[in-house]
Design a protein around this motif. Sequence first.
Motif, PDB file in Angstrom:
ATOM      1  N   SER A 113       0.835  -1.193   0.000  1.00 37.28           N
ATOM      2  CA  SER A 113       0.000   0.000   0.000  1.00 37.28           C
ATOM      3  C   SER A 113       0.876   1.251   0.000  1.00 37.28           C
ATOM      4  N   THR A 115       1.291   4.309   1.784  1.00 36.97           N
ATOM      5  CA  THR A 115       2.081   4.809   2.907  1.00 36.97           C
ATOM      6  C   THR A 115       3.257   3.878   3.222  1.00 36.97           C
ATOM      7  N   GLU A 134      -0.864   1.940   6.886  1.00 35.85           N
ATOM      8  CA  GLU A 134      -1.495   2.874   5.956  1.00 35.85           C
ATOM      9  C   GLU A 134      -2.084   4.054   6.710  1.00 35.85           C
ATOM     10  N   LYS A 136      -4.819   6.708   6.868  1.00 32.73           N
ATOM     11  CA  LYS A 136      -6.152   6.843   6.292  1.00 32.73           C
ATOM     12  C   LYS A 136      -6.457   8.301   5.976  1.00 32.73           C
ATOM     13  N   VAL A 137      -7.461   8.493   5.120  1.00 38.67           N
ATOM     14  CA  VAL A 137      -8.004   9.827   4.935  1.00 38.67           C
ATOM     15  C   VAL A 137      -8.669  10.241   6.252  1.00 38.67           C
ATOM     16  N   VAL A 140      -5.765  12.027  11.686  1.00 29.42           N
ATOM     17  CA  VAL A 140      -5.293  10.911  12.500  1.00 29.42           C
ATOM     18  C   VAL A 140      -4.318  11.370  13.577  1.00 29.42           C
ATOM     19  N   HIS A 169       1.725  11.376   1.654  1.00 32.00           N
ATOM     20  CA  HIS A 169       0.968  10.328   2.336  1.00 32.00           C
ATOM     21  C   HIS A 169       1.722   9.710   3.504  1.00 32.00           C
ATOM     22  N   HIS A 191      -3.288  14.784   2.362  1.00 30.12           N
ATOM     23  CA  HIS A 191      -3.820  13.420   2.434  1.00 30.12           C
ATOM     24  C   HIS A 191      -3.586  12.728   1.086  1.00 30.12           C
ATOM     25  N   VAL A 194      -8.226   9.446  -2.206  1.00 32.06           N
ATOM     26  CA  VAL A 194      -9.607   9.156  -1.805  1.00 32.06           C
ATOM     27  C   VAL A 194     -10.316  10.479  -1.528  1.00 32.06           C
ATOM     28  N   GLN A 195      -9.607  11.365  -0.822  1.00 27.68           N
ATOM     29  CA  GLN A 195     -10.148  12.706  -0.609  1.00 27.68           C
ATOM     30  C   GLN A 195     -10.214  13.502  -1.916  1.00 27.68           C
ATOM     31  N   THR A 368      -3.269  -3.306  -1.074  1.00 31.29           N
ATOM     32  CA  THR A 368      -3.602  -3.781   0.274  1.00 31.29           C
ATOM     33  C   THR A 368      -3.326  -5.270   0.484  1.00 31.29           C
TER      34      THR A 368
END
Lengths: 547, 547
Positions: A113, A115, A134, A136-137, A140, A169, A191, A194-195, A368
């Motif tokens: 993945s 990151t 990883e 995430k969006v 965090v 990332h 980020h 996905v965002q 993933t």
Amino acid sequence: MKNLSALSIAAALLSAPIMAQEPIIHDGEFEYLRAQYGDVWDSQDVEIEEKLSEIRAANNGKPPNILYILIDDVSFGQMGNRTLNYVTGIDTPSINNLASEGLSLMRMYTEPSCTPTRTAMLTGRHPIRAGVKEVKVALVGEGLSSEEVTIAEILKEKGYNTAHVGKWHQGDIEQAYPHNQGFDWAAFPLHQQVQLSLMTREAMQSNTMLGFHASGQTNQFALDQRFKPYGLVTGVEAEAGGEAREVGIAPGEEWTQAKYEEMNERYQRQILEQLERLAAEDAPFFLQYWPLYPLNFVYPDQAISRNGGFHADKLQLLDTWIGDLLAKVDALGLRDNTIVMLMADNGLMYHYEGTSGLNQLIYRGGKTQHLEGGVRTDAFIRWPGVIEAGSAAGDIVHVSDLFTTFARIAGASDLIPRDRVIDGVDQTALLLNGEGNSRRDYVYVYEGTVLRSVVKQEFKMHLPAPGQPGAAAPVFNIYRDPREENPLVGYSLWSGASFQDMVKRHQMTIAKHPHFPLGKGVPYEGISNLRPESELTREVFASWQKK
Amino acid sequence: MKNLSALSIAAALLSAPIMAQEPIIHDGEFEYLRAQYGDVWDSQDVEIEEKLSEIRAANNGKPPNILYILIDDVSFGQMGNRTLNYVTGIDTPSINNLASEGLSLMRMYTEPSCTPTRTAMLTGRHPIRAGVKEVKVALVGEGLSSEEVTIAEILKEKGYNTAHVGKWHQGDIEQAYPHNQGFDWAAFPLHQQVQLSLMTREAMQSNTMLGFHASGQTNQFALDQRFKPYGLVTGVEAEAGGEAREVGIAPGEEWTQAKYEEMNERYQRQILEQLERLAAEDAPFFLQYWPLYPLNFVYPDQAISRNGGFHADKLQLLDTWIGDLLAKVDALGLRDNTIVMLMADNGLMYHYEGTSGLNQLIYRGGKTQHLEGGVRTDAFIRWPGVIEAGSAAGDIVHVSDLFTTFARIAGASDLIPRDRVIDGVDQTALLLNGEGNSRRDYVYVYEGTVLRSVVKQEFKMHLPAPGQPGAAAPVFNIYRDPREENPLVGYSLWSGASFQDMVKRHQMTIAKHPHFPLGKGVPYEGISNLRPESELTREVFASWQKK
């Protein structure tokens, strides 16, 4: 940019007591190989050191520039090869051409993945050792720790100018930002896609992000106003040690597909600008281009590829951009003393197979996953006059090896920290002497924090489920069965035994050298122009974080 | 050999009233394309005819020699490409080199099995039109009818010397033998590798033919002494019109893996001998080499490939043999005026994945299946000075096109029969003018007698099960989804409609030009030295055949 404080780098380096005399701490498996090949490698290293000196001498004493291009989410075979271009209906002539001018690494393993692969490359360590999985969006408050020593920090310390453009990332905390991890200058999104590409009105309407956008439903029972991420920081730019500044979006403005496309075009423009700027300096440079494309979830007005899928089409566009960048390398007279490396960070987003146009082409699985489709990527490296044009190597390489190898080539091996495990193996011999000179024939494959597979030579064991005996672990021959579908376990109990030894060695190394903690902090610090909506999002997060 | 009677050829040709004025009868789908492109093609054909005349003029008025190499059961990507060599652990440098010297046909479609593909190539017709489906091991009393006109017959009539070496698999009746279907000389096994390589003591002991060999079990309840095929004819040799003579086995002798390997080595020796013999003649030649390898089901004493699977290893061996053959082409001064074509007849025997070392690499499925893995194969064609070296074409081609194209290149299009449907499309424009000049963008894919798929451009429809409506038929985009796993049928009902039109056109052509009957007869006629055990087998069969 040269006048920036190097405080953050020094801080990182201080945490690693450096003594050239001490050997690098490697994983147990590498030490097993060293016990078998140490003498050969040592004498080979003497020759390599001479060769590297000659190369520097021929270039006014300077080590080579490094341009490192990392493409997002593209499985092995989907770029760089004409035959497979025909299969996919995606043309990548620029990358094919780059491949023909250098060495094709045919068994490059990454993490599964974004990151983790990027952490592995930056630190030379399996991300788990840095506490990284990883990112995430959404907020965090975590990221790459300032305790980690990155290749950018090492090269900067050795006199390189450094810059980063594109995806990063590595977390939303200030210590994790690229300009605080060794880069003099950086332009990057906080980020990921996905965002930036999925969470848009257009992606919802193209059927790839069902229900995300507020316009897609009216629900009077919903309470949480942050369940759908809101007001996240988009793209920022910064100089080393300074504050980041968000660009390309105004307070209250909605993020759209058009903005995403503009961001991609901006990064392409900026990589050309950075290359030009760095070429004008005396010092060698380390320049990273980590594009956001091909990730994209909306069809173009007019496809340019025969494939036409929304990832595929952007991969073909990206190829033309890579072509422009490589033409610029030539135009600036940089070709001869610049190492250009291009690879992908992990396999495709198989979740969007069909419409995305990328597919599980040869290997099974994708992003993933510990399957070959998740962790095998195309990788090409060009270094005119040093690396043989049009060559290929079937040797196993892991992305963490780039850390150790780039440091070696820059003459900076003594800056590699000696107080932690370094998984990256020095692969300079492979680059200089060609196929058959890799110093690893194994890879440990993690999904997040869980060891899922062990690769050794042509064999790969999937670890048994917790509590299951070793004989329950399927073992595959990757040449005979690239899709990992016929474990032939009945024939391979011998290899199960050997794999269990490997796992033991790996675990014993961890016991002796425990993992470092992940960086923690308050998200979004060090951003000078936080929009009110981002400020609000951070407040909601902070009120929870304090508890 | 030149003095042999041409009676059988004349008989075949007599059945096809030839008039150059009449157009070839093509399938309805082709006529749809001709209605759109006829004028362009006609004017292009004038230029092509000039070019072919020039080529002949430059070669003492002779059309080019043709060496046609057809490999058994190898899926697309498993030979001819270095990147994929690395994936599979099978090196094919000779075939890779051949590919680099000619045109790579990137979308060559075959039939999904040995007999049908070979019939399609020989006759230019979908095998179903000649009543042909897969010929099984054991006596059948069936085969390629003398009513069919083969490319060998056409080229022989045009003055070519013709020879065939290796697998044939067109039936066990005299009219089906290659020396009765246009070849001056032939060396071939009567049946195929299930008999020659699987039905042996060694294959049983290597776990690939469980229970076949009598030594593997003692069963006092068994009645039928012919359930396990017994006394089948093995390899024969013959001249046109003459009787075949079995070689390499004595009465009462058991067939073994060693004999199979010796047979393969003999064919390799014979193809070199035939090439040398034909090179010494004045006439141009048409020479076929259809090896039995890589099929093989027993491990070698020492693998030569990294893969080591029992098919894979023989594919690597076969590559060295191809290299020897191509070196002989050069040594005999034949390179310039010889078309060399190499391809496979259909996809891998997926049934033996894992141990065979061949695998479903890119496309799903294999031998016997209408999936791309069954009917997509590597295909390379070299013609120095005419076909551009290192070129590639993404155009759709079907193996039946070779019939029409080879006839055209030999100046023998007027010998193509006009009383039956010819599926083969003239692809001379594609060879001479390169990519984008194919005259088909469709393929009908049969499994035996059943139409299973229709390919059009990048789309492929799997036919619905009998009684199901058209909307139940999955439609795939082959670029986005080479493995045919994501039908996206919701998006493609439009294409279902278009495909149904195509099926209708195909059916209407069949209604107008009904299929021909399969050749029938008494098996094993025309063999001069039938062993007693073969005679016995034939008697058992004949006593049933008469009823």
